[in-house]
Design a protein around this motif. Structure first.
Motif, mmCIF file in Angstrom:
data_model
loop_
_atom_site.group_PDB
_atom_site.id
_atom_site.type_symbol
_atom_site.label_atom_id
_atom_site.label_comp_id
_atom_site.label_asym_id
_atom_site.label_seq_id
_atom_site.Cartn_x
_atom_site.Cartn_y
_atom_site.Cartn_z
ATOM 1 N N VAL A 143 -7.056 -4.453 0.611
ATOM 2 C CA VAL A 143 -6.814 -2.619 0.330
ATOM 3 C C VAL A 143 -6.987 -2.317 -1.140
ATOM 4 C CG1 VAL A 143 -6.143 -0.906 1.524
ATOM 5 C CG2 VAL A 143 -7.722 -2.330 3.141
ATOM 6 N N ARG A 144 -5.813 -2.785 -1.485
ATOM 7 C CA ARG A 144 -5.375 -2.170 -2.841
ATOM 8 C C ARG A 144 -6.268 -2.797 -3.725
ATOM 9 N NH1 ARG A 144 -2.548 -3.962 -6.826
ATOM 10 N NH2 ARG A 144 -2.610 -5.980 -6.624
ATOM 11 N N GLU A 179 -14.357 6.969 -10.478
ATOM 12 C CA GLU A 179 -13.234 8.166 -11.268
ATOM 13 C C GLU A 179 -14.486 10.095 -11.398
ATOM 14 O OE1 GLU A 179 -11.367 6.610 -15.290
ATOM 15 O OE2 GLU A 179 -13.637 6.417 -16.313
ATOM 16 N N ASN A 180 -15.496 9.214 -11.909
ATOM 17 C CA ASN A 180 -15.948 11.151 -12.056
ATOM 18 C C ASN A 180 -17.036 11.090 -10.981
ATOM 19 O OD1 ASN A 180 -15.472 10.737 -14.522
ATOM 20 N ND2 ASN A 180 -16.695 9.638 -15.223
ATOM 21 N N ASP A 181 -16.866 10.243 -9.720
ATOM 22 C CA ASP A 181 -18.022 10.578 -8.486
ATOM 23 C C ASP A 181 -16.539 11.501 -7.160
ATOM 24 O OD1 ASP A 181 -18.977 10.273 -6.232
ATOM 25 O OD2 ASP A 181 -20.457 9.289 -6.987
ATOM 26 N N ASP A 182 -16.585 12.623 -7.064
ATOM 27 C CA ASP A 182 -15.506 13.008 -5.944
ATOM 28 C C ASP A 182 -16.122 12.422 -4.926
ATOM 29 O OD1 ASP A 182 -17.858 14.787 -5.683
ATOM 30 O OD2 ASP A 182 -16.752 16.729 -5.229
ATOM 31 N N ALA A 184 -7.383 9.625 -8.506
ATOM 32 C CA ALA A 184 -8.094 9.841 -9.794
ATOM 33 C C ALA A 184 -8.614 10.982 -9.305
ATOM 34 C CB ALA A 184 -9.043 8.475 -8.732
ATOM 35 N N LEU A 185 -9.022 11.161 -7.631
ATOM 36 C CA LEU A 185 -9.071 12.444 -6.894
ATOM 37 C C LEU A 185 -9.187 13.884 -7.442
ATOM 38 C CD1 LEU A 185 -11.816 13.527 -5.409
ATOM 39 C CD2 LEU A 185 -10.497 13.307 -2.795
ATOM 40 N N TYR A 196 -8.798 4.189 3.063
ATOM 41 C CA TYR A 196 -7.868 3.941 2.691
ATOM 42 C C TYR A 196 -6.593 4.610 3.685
ATOM 43 C CZ TYR A 196 -3.192 3.168 -0.520
ATOM 44 O OH TYR A 196 -1.991 2.635 -0.537
ATOM 45 N N LEU A 203 0.889 -1.274 -0.210
ATOM 46 C CA LEU A 203 -0.187 0.082 0.037
ATOM 47 C C LEU A 203 0.777 1.079 0.047
ATOM 48 C CD1 LEU A 203 -2.785 -1.093 2.543
ATOM 49 C CD2 LEU A 203 -2.853 -0.596 0.410
ATOM 50 N N ARG A 250 -4.729 1.591 5.464
ATOM 51 C CA ARG A 250 -2.817 1.844 5.799
ATOM 52 C C ARG A 250 -2.458 1.734 6.993
ATOM 53 N NH1 ARG A 250 1.184 4.091 5.051
ATOM 54 N NH2 ARG A 250 3.094 3.821 3.379
ATOM 55 N N CYS A 278 -13.258 6.598 -0.354
ATOM 56 C CA CYS A 278 -12.217 5.908 -0.797
ATOM 57 C C CYS A 278 -11.138 6.342 0.474
ATOM 58 C CB CYS A 278 -12.126 5.258 -2.106
ATOM 59 S SG CYS A 278 -13.857 4.322 -2.727
ATOM 60 N N VAL A 279 -10.628 7.391 -0.135
ATOM 61 C CA VAL A 279 -9.333 8.082 0.285
ATOM 62 C C VAL A 279 -9.471 8.211 1.800
ATOM 63 C CG1 VAL A 279 -7.945 9.853 0.457
ATOM 64 C CG2 VAL A 279 -9.741 9.519 -1.820
ATOM 65 N N ALA A 293 -11.271 3.722 -7.428
ATOM 66 C CA ALA A 293 -10.600 4.738 -8.370
ATOM 67 C C ALA A 293 -11.376 4.455 -10.222
ATOM 68 C CB ALA A 293 -8.715 4.325 -7.961
ATOM 69 N N ASP A 345 -9.592 -0.396 -3.324
ATOM 70 C CA ASP A 345 -9.092 1.007 -3.529
ATOM 71 C C ASP A 345 -8.434 1.113 -5.557
ATOM 72 O OD1 ASP A 345 -8.037 3.476 -2.486
ATOM 73 O OD2 ASP A 345 -6.159 3.204 -4.323
ATOM 74 N N LYS A 346 -8.282 0.541 -6.113
ATOM 75 C CA LYS A 346 -7.877 0.292 -7.612
ATOM 76 C C LYS A 346 -9.173 0.169 -7.879
ATOM 77 C CE LYS A 346 -4.822 -1.516 -10.748
ATOM 78 N NZ LYS A 346 -3.987 -2.440 -11.547
ATOM 79 N N LEU A 405 -15.017 8.801 -4.351
ATOM 80 C CA LEU A 405 -13.100 9.052 -4.126
ATOM 81 C C LEU A 405 -13.094 9.254 -2.368
ATOM 82 C CD1 LEU A 405 -12.634 10.422 -7.713
ATOM 83 C CD2 LEU A 405 -12.389 8.095 -6.654
ATOM 84 N N LYS A 406 -13.740 10.237 -1.959
ATOM 85 C CA LYS A 406 -13.369 11.592 -0.666
ATOM 86 C C LYS A 406 -13.340 9.877 -0.241
ATOM 87 C CE LYS A 406 -13.463 16.058 -1.752
ATOM 88 N NZ LYS A 406 -14.707 17.299 -2.345
ATOM 89 N N LEU A 432 -9.708 14.249 -11.307
ATOM 90 C CA LEU A 432 -11.003 14.593 -11.159
ATOM 91 C C LEU A 432 -11.245 16.141 -10.701
ATOM 92 C CD1 LEU A 432 -13.839 13.338 -12.003
ATOM 93 C CD2 LEU A 432 -13.487 13.509 -9.340
ATOM 94 N N SER A 469 -2.858 6.574 -2.816
ATOM 95 C CA SER A 469 -3.406 5.691 -3.025
ATOM 96 C C SER A 469 -3.836 5.939 -4.588
ATOM 97 C CB SER A 469 -5.157 5.844 -2.056
ATOM 98 O OG SER A 469 -6.217 6.383 -2.216
ATOM 99 N N ALA A 470 -5.079 5.006 -5.627
ATOM 100 C CA ALA A 470 -5.251 4.704 -6.556
ATOM 101 C C ALA A 470 -6.577 5.862 -6.616
ATOM 102 C CB ALA A 470 -5.245 3.578 -7.057
ATOM 103 N N SER A 471 -7.157 5.732 -5.422
ATOM 104 C CA SER A 471 -8.713 7.244 -5.439
ATOM 105 C C SER A 471 -8.242 8.114 -4.793
ATOM 106 C CB SER A 471 -9.122 6.225 -4.027
ATOM 107 O OG SER A 471 -8.557 6.535 -2.768
#
Lengths: 60, 138
Positions: free
Chosen positions: B43-44, B55-58, A54-55, B68, A45, B72, B64-65, B51, B47-48, B61-62, A58, A49-51
């Motif tokens: 988790v990896r 990808e078009n929904d903040d 992506a954020l 994560y 990890l 972690r 998940c961030v 993402a 998370d992928k 994504l938030k 965006l 992160s990937a997210s």
């Protein structure tokens, strides 16, 4: 498959049949946390992160 | 011979049943380390998926961030508890693993709501992580 992977697979097979080998491998891995066989959470990890990536894309 | 096989199978069932539903059993160190790495891999992957599908929904994504980051740091704490297994308190491990499973669950839910079909490793990590962490962290 590279020689290290082949070696690890062979060791795994040997460990399944001989408890002494399994014990040896466990001690060897535990004695050296940086050993190639021993993975760390930070290897799996990354901090970003990937997210998160992506954020950032965006919001550009 | 048949009676022996039946008796053996019955003993296995009883042993398995007594291990389920009761208080979580403290795992061996090597099993604990494997559980930490499996949850980390879950988790990896989740998370992928988050993402990719979010990808078009903040807001997804938030979610998940944040999850994560929780997962972690909890996994790193669980890993440290495994490293100090002989000297440490097993509760540190179970509490940290429980927090990481909550993080993984949040990522998995967000990714699913974005339309992702989660790979088996994610559901396996959730199941195994919850089995080790369940009920023992107070």
């Amino acid at each position: 498959m590279n020689p290290l992977d082949i070696g690890i697979k062979l060791l795994g097979l040997a460990a399944q049949t001989a408890p002494v080998i399994a014990d040896f491998i466990r001690k060897a891995v535990d004695a050296n946390p940086d050993h190639a066989v021993s993975k760390r959470v930070s290897d799996v990890l990354p901090v970003e992160s990937a997210s998160e990536h992506a954020l950032k894309d965006l919001s550009k | 011979m048949k009676a022996r096989i039946v008796a053996f199978a019955l003993a296995l069932v009883i042993a398995f049943a007594s291990g389920c539903g009761g208080e979580a059993k403290s795992p061996a160190r090597d099993t604990a380390r494997a559980a930490v790495l499996l949850v980390a891999e879950g988790v990896r992957v989740a998370d992928k998926a988050c993402a990719t599908f979010g990808e078009n929904d903040d807001s997804i994504l938030k979610t998940c961030v944040d999850a994560y980051g929780t997962a972690r740091s909890s996994l790193i704490a669980a890993e440290a508890a495994v490293d100090a297994w002989d000297a440490g308190d097993r509760k540190d491990f179970t509490c940290a693993l429980a927090a990481s499973v909550r993080g993984l669950s949040a990522i998995a839910n967000a990714a699913t709501s974005a339309g992702a079909k989660l790979p088996l490793i994610v559901t396996d990590a959730l199941t195994l992580g919850a089995a080790f962490a369940g009920g023992a962290c107070k």
